[in-house]
Design a protein around this motif. Structure first.
Motif, short mmCIF file in Angstrom:
data_model
loop_
_atom_site.label_atom_id
_atom_site.label_comp_id
_atom_site.label_asym_id
_atom_site.label_seq_id
_atom_site.Cartn_x
_atom_site.Cartn_y
_atom_site.Cartn_z
N PHE A 272 0.85 -1.20 0.00
CA PHE A 272 0.00 0.00 0.00
C PHE A 272 0.88 1.24 0.00
O PHE A 272 1.91 1.26 0.67
N VAL A 273 0.46 2.25 -0.75
CA VAL A 273 1.16 3.54 -0.72
C VAL A 273 0.15 4.58 -0.24
O VAL A 273 -0.83 4.86 -0.94
N PHE A 274 0.39 5.12 0.94
CA PHE A 274 -0.44 6.21 1.47
C PHE A 274 0.35 7.52 1.38
O PHE A 274 1.58 7.50 1.22
N GLY A 275 -0.34 8.65 1.51
CA GLY A 275 0.38 9.92 1.61
C GLY A 275 0.08 10.88 0.50
O GLY A 275 -0.91 10.73 -0.23
N HIS A 276 0.98 11.88 0.34
CA HIS A 276 0.74 12.96 -0.63
C HIS A 276 2.08 13.47 -1.13
O HIS A 276 3.04 12.70 -1.23
N GLU A 277 2.17 14.77 -1.41
CA GLU A 277 3.42 15.30 -1.99
C GLU A 277 4.55 15.36 -0.99
O GLU A 277 5.73 15.27 -1.35
N ASP A 278 4.22 15.55 0.29
CA ASP A 278 5.27 15.80 1.29
C ASP A 278 5.62 14.60 2.15
O ASP A 278 6.70 14.55 2.74
N GLN A 279 4.68 13.66 2.26
CA GLN A 279 4.92 12.52 3.14
C GLN A 279 4.36 11.25 2.50
O GLN A 279 3.29 11.28 1.90
N ILE A 280 5.10 10.16 2.68
CA ILE A 280 4.67 8.88 2.09
C ILE A 280 4.75 7.81 3.17
O ILE A 280 5.68 7.81 3.99
N LEU A 281 3.78 6.90 3.14
CA LEU A 281 3.82 5.76 4.04
C LEU A 281 3.66 4.50 3.19
O LEU A 281 2.63 4.33 2.52
N LEU A 282 4.67 3.65 3.19
CA LEU A 282 4.56 2.37 2.49
C LEU A 282 4.21 1.30 3.51
O LEU A 282 4.80 1.26 4.59
N VAL A 283 3.26 0.44 3.16
CA VAL A 283 2.91 -0.66 4.07
C VAL A 283 2.91 -1.96 3.27
O VAL A 283 2.24 -2.06 2.24
N SER A 284 3.69 -2.94 3.74
CA SER A 284 3.68 -4.29 3.12
C SER A 284 2.90 -5.21 4.04
O SER A 284 3.24 -5.33 5.22
N ARG A 285 1.92 -5.86 3.50
CA ARG A 285 1.07 -6.75 4.32
C ARG A 285 1.18 -8.18 3.81
O ARG A 285 1.07 -8.42 2.60
N PHE A 286 1.38 -9.12 4.70
CA PHE A 286 1.54 -10.52 4.29
C PHE A 286 1.32 -11.41 5.51
O PHE A 286 1.22 -10.92 6.63
N ASP A 287 1.28 -12.71 5.25
CA ASP A 287 1.17 -13.70 6.33
C ASP A 287 2.58 -14.08 6.74
O ASP A 287 3.35 -14.58 5.90
N ASN A 288 2.93 -13.88 8.00
CA ASN A 288 4.30 -14.23 8.43
C ASN A 288 4.58 -15.72 8.25
O ASN A 288 5.73 -16.13 8.11
N LEU A 289 3.52 -16.54 8.23
CA LEU A 289 3.72 -17.98 7.99
C LEU A 289 3.61 -18.32 6.50
O LEU A 289 3.87 -19.44 6.10
N GLY A 290 3.15 -17.36 5.68
CA GLY A 290 3.03 -17.55 4.24
C GLY A 290 4.25 -16.99 3.54
O GLY A 290 5.33 -17.57 3.60
N LYS A 291 4.06 -15.81 2.90
CA LYS A 291 5.19 -15.18 2.19
C LYS A 291 6.32 -14.82 3.17
O LYS A 291 7.46 -14.62 2.76
N GLY A 292 6.00 -14.79 4.48
CA GLY A 292 7.03 -14.47 5.48
C GLY A 292 7.85 -15.66 5.93
O GLY A 292 8.81 -15.50 6.69
#
Ligand code: NDP
Ligand code: X2W
Length: 317
Positions: A272-292
């Motif tokens: 996920f990419v949240f935010g705007h021109e001045d600030q960005i928040l990247l979030v990676s979501r997954f199953d720690n027992l799956g792709k993790g």
């Protein structure tokens, strides 16, 4: 002919999950050790050398020992521990890292499965550093919220048996800022220093969200959150397990909240990419027992053995 597969650490959290996946995959013969001999040196050595491919689902020291026991040049190894992830004689088991990595894994006989928190950090950061958006000396930070299964049998029993009622609040850890994933996070993100990284374990079984705050004013090129989403979406457009969610990511919130368990029981990772021109928040979501962990280990096996990469994965999706 069926490929013989042995899981050293078959009764641990990662090992049990790998067995679940293996039971859905044709052309595999799983060979098992007697439970009471699972830590017996000679019994392990025999199976490690009989197998075409072994998964090591062990603490680092036991993984190193298992590798030293293998003398059969045909035995391929997939290690789930931290022991070999930054060892240059091993291949880092993140097929999506760059265009050559899948092929590197296919031709390797020693593959290290990435750490769960590291996976979330690297998939979001690597493309941006590699494409010259984020400078290599960027002062990166991130935090990761994880279910307690990430801590293996010991932490599971702590949450489920010992202190059930006392562990309701999330608990930050590794506050010495020396988490064991830092070396791989730095190396494969392409940074010249590790991020400040704080993991937080909470009272639910599985599911991980790695969050990375970014200031575009410190980037080498002028980009907005929306540009970053486009760049990541383009980088991963052919990947079946990595999905870059459209920029209007708030539409994916549930009653205004982020649900970090939505990739559970799959091998998917959502960025996920949240935010705007001045600030960005990247979030990676997954199953720690799956792709993790176990899902990633199976994906690597499929690539190493020349199977379709998705065989056995996303069984409950
Ligand atoms: N859980 C997760 O989400 C993730 C785990 N990992 C990594 O995978 C590896 C395994 O973790 P996990 O499954 O969680 O851990 P667990 O503690 O759940 O399981 C480890 C297993 O290894 C066995 N074991 C310990 N020492 C030896 C030995 N000397 N010889 C043979 N077997 C031994 C244990 O035996 P016994 O049954 O007697 O305890 C146990 O069954 C670790 O390196 C971990 O860091 C990686 C990514 C994510
Ligand atoms: C909740 C919890 O303790 N999680 C583990 C991560 C599990 C993982 O990815 O680990 P490996 O590097 O061991 O493979 C931790 O942060 O150490």
């Amino acid at each position: 002919m069926k490929q013989k597969v042995f899981v050293d650490g078959q009764e641990g959290t990662t090992g049990l999950k790998i067995h679940e996946y293996l039971s859905k995959i044709p052309n595999i013969e799983v060979i098992q050790i007697d439970s009471d001999k699972r830590k017996d040196y000679e019994a392990r050595k025999a199976l490690l050398n009989e197998a075409d491919l072994v998964f090591l689902c062990l603490p680092d020291s036991a993984s190193r020992e298992s590798v030293s026991m293998i003398s059969n040049p045909k035995t391929k190894v997939i290690d789930a521990s931290t022991a070999f992830r930054t060892d240059s004689t091993w291949t880092y088991g993140l097929p999506e890292l760059h265009k050559d990595q899948r092929n590197n894994i296919h031709h390797s006989s020693r593959v290290a499965v990435p750490g769960c928190h590291a996976t979330g950090f690297i998939v979001a950061m690597h493309p941006l550093v590699a494409q010259g958006i984020i400078p290599i000396d960027y002062p990166a930070t991130c935090y990761s919220l994880t279910g307690y299964s990430g801590g293996g049998k010991k932490l599971i029993s702590e949450y489920e048996d010992l202190k059930k009622d006392q562990l309701f609040a999330p608990r930050p850890y590794s506050l010495g800022l020396n988490h064991k994933h830092l070396p791989e996070m730095q190396l494969y993100a392409g940074l010249n220093a590790p991020p400040i990284f704080t993991p937080i374990v909470a009272n639910y079984f599985q599911g991980d969200a790695v969050t990375i705050p970014l200031f575009p004013r410190l980037f080498k090129k002028k980009v907005t959150a929306s540009n970053v989403q486009e760049l990541l979406a383009s980088y991963y457009k052919d990947e079946r397990f990595i999905r870059v969610i459209p920029y209007d990511s708030e539409a994916y919130l549930e009653d205004g909240y982020f649900n970090l368990t939505r990739c559970n029981h799959t091998n998917n990772l959502d960025i996920f990419v949240f935010g705007h021109e001045d600030q960005i928040l990247l979030v990676s979501r997954f199953d720690n027992l799956g792709k993790g962990a176990s899902g990633a280990a199976i994906q690597n096996m499929n690539i190493m053995l020349g199977f379709d990469e998705g065989v056995g994965l996303n069984i409950e999706a």
